[in-house]
Scaffold this motif. Structure first.
Motif, PDB file in Angstrom:
ATOM      1  N   SER A  21      17.773 -38.820   5.215  1.00  0.00           N
ATOM      2  CA  SER A  21      17.233 -37.487   5.445  1.00  0.00           C
ATOM      3  C   SER A  21      18.079 -36.789   6.496  1.00  0.00           C
ATOM      4  CB  SER A  21      15.795 -37.614   5.942  1.00  0.00           C
ATOM      5  OG  SER A  21      15.341 -36.417   6.475  1.00  0.00           O
ATOM      6  N   ALA A  22      18.340 -35.520   6.316  1.00  0.00           N
ATOM      7  CA  ALA A  22      19.116 -34.766   7.297  1.00  0.00           C
ATOM      8  C   ALA A  22      18.220 -34.389   8.467  1.00  0.00           C
ATOM      9  CB  ALA A  22      19.692 -33.525   6.637  1.00  0.00           C
ATOM     10  N   ILE A  23      18.814 -33.726   9.437  1.00  0.00           N
ATOM     11  CA  ILE A  23      18.054 -33.279  10.604  1.00  0.00           C
ATOM     12  C   ILE A  23      16.831 -32.498  10.134  1.00  0.00           C
ATOM     13  CG2 ILE A  23      18.104 -31.681  12.571  1.00  0.00           C
ATOM     14  CD1 ILE A  23      21.013 -32.385  12.939  1.00  0.00           C
ATOM     15  N   ALA A  24      15.710 -32.745  10.747  1.00  0.00           N
ATOM     16  CA  ALA A  24      14.495 -32.025  10.373  1.00  0.00           C
ATOM     17  C   ALA A  24      14.690 -30.533  10.611  1.00  0.00           C
ATOM     18  CB  ALA A  24      13.321 -32.534  11.192  1.00  0.00           C
ATOM     19  N   PRO A  25      14.158 -29.712   9.732  1.00  0.00           N
ATOM     20  CA  PRO A  25      14.297 -28.274   9.907  1.00  0.00           C
ATOM     21  C   PRO A  25      13.693 -27.836  11.230  1.00  0.00           C
ATOM     22  CG  PRO A  25      12.924 -28.793   8.001  1.00  0.00           C
ATOM     23  CD  PRO A  25      13.360 -30.081   8.606  1.00  0.00           C
ATOM     24  N   SER A  26      14.264 -26.793  11.783  1.00  0.00           N
ATOM     25  CA  SER A  26      13.822 -26.371  13.098  1.00  0.00           C
ATOM     26  C   SER A  26      13.493 -24.884  13.112  1.00  0.00           C
ATOM     27  CB  SER A  26      14.907 -26.676  14.127  1.00  0.00           C
ATOM     28  OG  SER A  26      16.133 -26.117  13.714  1.00  0.00           O
ATOM     29  N   ARG A  78      20.823 -20.898  -5.227  1.00  0.00           N
ATOM     30  CA  ARG A  78      20.800 -19.904  -6.319  1.00  0.00           C
ATOM     31  C   ARG A  78      19.368 -19.535  -6.673  1.00  0.00           C
ATOM     32  NH1 ARG A  78      24.794 -23.270  -8.898  1.00  0.00           N
ATOM     33  NH2 ARG A  78      23.108 -24.013 -10.213  1.00  0.00           N
ATOM     34  N   GLN A  79      18.480 -20.528  -6.728  1.00  0.00           N
ATOM     35  CA  GLN A  79      17.076 -20.274  -7.066  1.00  0.00           C
ATOM     36  C   GLN A  79      16.430 -19.373  -6.014  1.00  0.00           C
ATOM     37  OE1 GLN A  79      14.462 -23.647  -6.717  1.00  0.00           O
ATOM     38  NE2 GLN A  79      12.965 -22.772  -8.118  1.00  0.00           N
ATOM     39  N   TRP A  80      16.666 -19.642  -4.733  1.00  0.00           N
ATOM     40  CA  TRP A  80      16.099 -18.803  -3.673  1.00  0.00           C
ATOM     41  C   TRP A  80      16.636 -17.380  -3.760  1.00  0.00           C
ATOM     42  CZ3 TRP A  80      17.639 -23.207   0.080  1.00  0.00           C
ATOM     43  CH2 TRP A  80      16.694 -24.224   0.003  1.00  0.00           C
ATOM     44  N   TYR A  81      17.921 -17.251  -4.038  1.00  0.00           N
ATOM     45  CA  TYR A  81      18.514 -15.921  -4.187  1.00  0.00           C
ATOM     46  C   TYR A  81      17.828 -15.157  -5.324  1.00  0.00           C
ATOM     47  CZ  TYR A  81      21.960 -12.332  -5.316  1.00  0.00           C
ATOM     48  OH  TYR A  81      22.571 -11.139  -5.605  1.00  0.00           O
ATOM     49  N   ASP A  82      17.705 -15.801  -6.481  1.00  0.00           N
ATOM     50  CA  ASP A  82      17.076 -15.147  -7.630  1.00  0.00           C
ATOM     51  C   ASP A  82      15.604 -14.820  -7.374  1.00  0.00           C
ATOM     52  OD1 ASP A  82      19.465 -15.288  -9.043  1.00  0.00           O
ATOM     53  OD2 ASP A  82      18.905 -17.116 -10.125  1.00  0.00           O
ATOM     54  N   LYS A  83      14.902 -15.716  -6.721  1.00  0.00           N
ATOM     55  CA  LYS A  83      13.460 -15.577  -6.516  1.00  0.00           C
ATOM     56  C   LYS A  83      13.101 -14.557  -5.424  1.00  0.00           C
ATOM     57  CE  LYS A  83       9.451 -18.618  -5.792  1.00  0.00           C
ATOM     58  NZ  LYS A  83       9.058 -20.038  -5.610  1.00  0.00           N
ATOM     59  N   GLY A 158      18.564 -31.894   1.084  1.00  0.00           N
ATOM     60  CA  GLY A 158      17.150 -32.188   1.268  1.00  0.00           C
ATOM     61  C   GLY A 158      16.391 -31.118   2.021  1.00  0.00           C
ATOM     62  N   HIS A 159      15.135 -31.399   2.262  1.00  0.00           N
ATOM     63  CA  HIS A 159      14.203 -30.498   2.947  1.00  0.00           C
ATOM     64  C   HIS A 159      14.118 -29.139   2.246  1.00  0.00           C
ATOM     65  CE1 HIS A 159      13.266 -33.087   6.388  1.00  0.00           C
ATOM     66  NE2 HIS A 159      14.494 -33.519   6.241  1.00  0.00           N
ATOM     67  N   TYR A 160      14.219 -29.153   0.924  1.00  0.00           N
ATOM     68  CA  TYR A 160      14.219 -27.897   0.174  1.00  0.00           C
ATOM     69  C   TYR A 160      12.879 -27.180   0.261  1.00  0.00           C
ATOM     70  CZ  TYR A 160      18.512 -29.952  -1.572  1.00  0.00           C
ATOM     71  OH  TYR A 160      19.755 -30.536  -1.646  1.00  0.00           O
ATOM     72  N   GLU A 161      11.789 -27.944   0.235  1.00  0.00           N
ATOM     73  CA  GLU A 161      10.470 -27.314   0.329  1.00  0.00           C
ATOM     74  C   GLU A 161      10.286 -26.669   1.703  1.00  0.00           C
ATOM     75  OE1 GLU A 161      10.857 -30.628  -0.459  1.00  0.00           O
ATOM     76  OE2 GLU A 161      10.622 -30.470  -2.631  1.00  0.00           O
ATOM     77  N   GLU A 162      10.730 -27.361   2.750  1.00  0.00           N
ATOM     78  CA  GLU A 162      10.606 -26.825   4.101  1.00  0.00           C
ATOM     79  C   GLU A 162      11.469 -25.581   4.279  1.00  0.00           C
ATOM     80  OE1 GLU A 162      11.151 -30.023   3.370  1.00  0.00           O
ATOM     81  OE2 GLU A 162       9.754 -31.266   4.494  1.00  0.00           O
TER      82      GLU A 162
END
Length: 175
Positions: A21-26, A78-83, A158-162
Protein backbone atom coordinates in the motif's frame (compact mmCIF):
# COMPACT_ATOMS: atom_id res chain seq x y z
CA UNK A 1 22.64 7.33 -10.04
CA UNK A 2 19.91 8.62 -12.36
CA UNK A 3 17.36 10.82 -10.58
CA UNK A 4 14.39 8.79 -11.80
CA UNK A 5 15.99 5.51 -10.85
CA UNK A 6 16.28 6.81 -7.28
CA UNK A 7 12.60 7.80 -7.39
CA UNK A 8 11.62 4.33 -8.57
CA UNK A 9 13.75 2.70 -5.86
CA UNK A 10 12.20 5.00 -3.26
CA UNK A 11 8.70 4.18 -4.47
CA UNK A 12 9.37 0.43 -4.42
CA UNK A 13 10.87 0.72 -0.92
CA UNK A 14 7.89 2.76 0.21
CA UNK A 15 5.42 0.25 -1.17
CA UNK A 16 7.30 -2.69 0.32
CA UNK A 17 7.44 -1.00 3.71
CA UNK A 18 3.68 -0.54 3.71
CA UNK A 19 2.89 -4.10 2.56
CA UNK A 20 1.75 -3.21 -0.93
CA UNK A 21 0.00 0.00 0.00
CA UNK A 22 1.28 3.48 -0.77
CA UNK A 23 1.37 6.34 1.69
CA UNK A 24 -2.06 6.88 3.18
CA UNK A 25 -3.90 9.78 1.59
CA UNK A 26 -3.57 13.00 3.48
CA UNK A 27 -6.45 15.47 3.37
CA UNK A 28 -4.84 18.63 4.69
CA UNK A 29 -3.38 21.96 3.66
CA UNK A 30 0.02 21.28 2.09
CA UNK A 31 0.60 24.89 1.05
CA UNK A 32 -0.12 26.84 -2.09
CA UNK A 33 0.09 24.93 -5.37
CA UNK A 34 3.06 26.02 -7.47
CA UNK A 35 2.34 27.79 -10.76
CA UNK A 36 3.01 26.01 -14.04
CA UNK A 37 5.97 27.55 -15.93
CA UNK A 38 5.01 30.16 -18.51
CA UNK A 39 7.15 28.53 -21.21
CA UNK A 40 5.87 24.98 -20.65
CA UNK A 41 4.93 22.75 -23.59
CA UNK A 42 1.22 21.87 -23.36
CA UNK A 43 -0.57 19.02 -25.14
CA UNK A 44 -4.34 18.61 -25.55
CA UNK A 45 -4.83 22.29 -24.57
CA UNK A 46 -3.36 25.76 -24.63
CA UNK A 47 -1.28 26.99 -21.69
CA UNK A 48 -2.89 26.72 -18.26
CA UNK A 49 -2.07 28.37 -14.95
CA UNK A 50 -3.02 27.46 -11.42
CA UNK A 51 -4.25 31.01 -10.85
CA UNK A 52 -6.55 30.84 -13.90
CA UNK A 53 -7.94 27.54 -12.58
CA UNK A 54 -9.02 29.08 -9.24
CA UNK A 55 -12.54 28.03 -8.42
CA UNK A 56 -11.92 24.56 -9.84
CA UNK A 57 -10.51 21.48 -8.15
CA UNK A 58 -7.32 20.49 -9.97
CA UNK A 59 -5.91 16.97 -9.98
CA UNK A 60 -2.19 17.19 -10.81
CA UNK A 61 -0.95 13.77 -11.90
CA UNK A 62 2.82 13.22 -12.22
CA UNK A 63 3.38 10.36 -14.63
CA UNK A 64 5.51 9.05 -17.47
CA UNK A 65 4.34 6.83 -20.28
CA UNK A 66 6.71 3.88 -19.68
CA UNK A 67 6.05 3.56 -15.94
CA UNK A 68 3.81 0.54 -15.34
CA UNK A 69 2.55 1.99 -12.05
CA UNK A 70 1.54 5.17 -13.89
CA UNK A 71 -0.17 3.17 -16.61
CA UNK A 72 -2.09 1.23 -13.95
CA UNK A 73 -3.44 4.47 -12.43
CA UNK A 74 -4.53 6.01 -15.75
CA UNK A 75 -7.93 4.26 -15.99
CA UNK A 76 -8.87 5.85 -12.66
CA UNK A 77 -7.58 9.29 -13.63
CA UNK A 78 -9.44 9.12 -16.97
CA UNK A 79 -12.61 7.99 -15.17
CA UNK A 80 -12.41 10.89 -12.68
CA UNK A 81 -11.85 13.34 -15.53
CA UNK A 82 -14.88 12.03 -17.44
CA UNK A 83 -17.08 11.83 -14.34
CA UNK A 84 -16.25 15.17 -12.68
CA UNK A 85 -15.01 17.59 -15.35
CA UNK A 86 -18.47 19.09 -15.76
CA UNK A 87 -18.72 19.42 -11.97
CA UNK A 88 -15.57 21.52 -11.58
CA UNK A 89 -12.63 19.08 -11.76
CA UNK A 90 -9.66 19.82 -14.02
CA UNK A 91 -7.08 17.09 -14.51
CA UNK A 92 -3.57 18.13 -15.50
CA UNK A 93 -1.11 15.40 -16.37
CA UNK A 94 2.49 16.39 -15.72
CA UNK A 95 4.58 14.17 -17.96
CA UNK A 96 8.01 14.04 -16.33
CA UNK A 97 10.31 11.74 -18.30
CA UNK A 98 12.20 8.93 -16.67
CA UNK A 99 14.35 8.22 -19.74
CA UNK A 100 15.78 10.53 -22.44
CA UNK A 101 13.52 9.19 -25.23
CA UNK A 102 10.47 10.20 -23.15
CA UNK A 103 11.40 13.86 -23.66
CA UNK A 104 10.28 13.66 -27.29
CA UNK A 105 7.01 15.51 -27.80
CA UNK A 106 6.04 13.19 -30.65
CA UNK A 107 6.57 10.16 -28.38
CA UNK A 108 4.41 11.73 -25.66
CA UNK A 109 1.72 12.62 -28.22
CA UNK A 110 1.71 9.01 -29.48
CA UNK A 111 1.37 7.80 -25.89
CA UNK A 112 -1.54 10.18 -25.26
CA UNK A 113 -3.33 8.73 -28.27
CA UNK A 114 -2.48 5.12 -27.40
CA UNK A 115 -3.51 5.57 -23.75
CA UNK A 116 -6.64 7.62 -24.63
CA UNK A 117 -5.61 10.64 -22.55
CA UNK A 118 -7.80 13.60 -23.51
CA UNK A 119 -7.17 15.91 -20.57
CA UNK A 120 -4.42 18.57 -20.57
CA UNK A 121 -0.84 17.36 -20.26
CA UNK A 122 2.23 19.51 -19.70
CA UNK A 123 5.71 18.25 -20.54
CA UNK A 124 8.09 18.69 -17.62
CA UNK A 125 11.32 17.62 -19.32
CA UNK A 126 13.53 19.77 -17.05
CA UNK A 127 11.73 18.67 -13.83
CA UNK A 128 10.67 22.27 -13.10
CA UNK A 129 7.15 21.34 -11.97
CA UNK A 130 8.42 18.16 -10.30
CA UNK A 131 10.85 20.23 -8.21
CA UNK A 132 8.31 22.96 -7.46
CA UNK A 133 6.02 20.30 -5.92
CA UNK A 134 9.02 18.65 -4.25
CA UNK A 135 7.77 15.46 -5.82
CA UNK A 136 9.79 12.25 -5.66
CA UNK A 137 7.52 9.56 -7.14
CA UNK A 138 5.74 8.25 -10.21
CA UNK A 139 2.81 8.22 -10.07
CA UNK A 140 1.98 11.05 -7.71
CA UNK A 141 -1.40 12.72 -7.33
CA UNK A 142 -1.96 16.17 -5.86
CA UNK A 143 -5.41 17.68 -5.42
CA UNK A 144 -5.53 21.46 -5.46
CA UNK A 145 -8.63 22.98 -3.87
CA UNK A 146 -10.66 25.83 -5.35
CA UNK A 147 -8.54 28.41 -3.50
CA UNK A 148 -5.28 27.11 -4.99
CA UNK A 149 -3.95 25.13 -2.01
CA UNK A 150 -2.76 21.54 -2.14
CA UNK A 151 -5.37 19.72 -0.07
CA UNK A 152 -4.48 16.08 -0.75
CA UNK A 153 -1.59 14.02 -2.02
CA UNK A 154 -1.06 10.36 -2.76
CA UNK A 155 2.00 8.51 -4.08
CA UNK A 156 1.93 5.22 -5.94
CA UNK A 157 -0.95 3.01 -6.92
CA UNK A 158 -4.06 2.29 -4.88
CA UNK A 159 -6.30 4.25 -2.55
CA UNK A 160 -8.58 5.00 -5.49
CA UNK A 161 -11.73 5.15 -3.37
CA UNK A 162 -10.08 7.55 -0.92
CA UNK A 163 -8.82 9.73 -3.75
CA UNK A 164 -12.27 9.86 -5.33
CA UNK A 165 -13.79 10.71 -1.94
CA UNK A 166 -11.28 13.58 -1.62
CA UNK A 167 -12.27 14.81 -5.11
CA UNK A 168 -15.94 14.69 -4.15
CA UNK A 169 -15.33 16.54 -0.87
CA UNK A 170 -13.28 19.28 -2.51
CA UNK A 171 -15.91 19.69 -5.23
CA UNK A 172 -18.69 19.99 -2.64
CA UNK A 173 -16.60 22.43 -0.54
CA UNK A 174 -16.31 24.85 -3.45
CA UNK A 175 -20.06 25.49 -3.57
Amino acid sequence: MHRSFRACIAAVSLLAATHGSAIAPSPADHGKAPEFPANAKWLNTGPLTISALRGKVVLVDFWTYTCINCINTLPHVRQWYDKYRDKGLMVVGVHTPEYPFEKSTSNVQAALKRLDIRYPVVQDNAYVIWDAYRNQYWPALYLVDASGKIAYQHFGEGHYEETEAAIQKLLSDRR
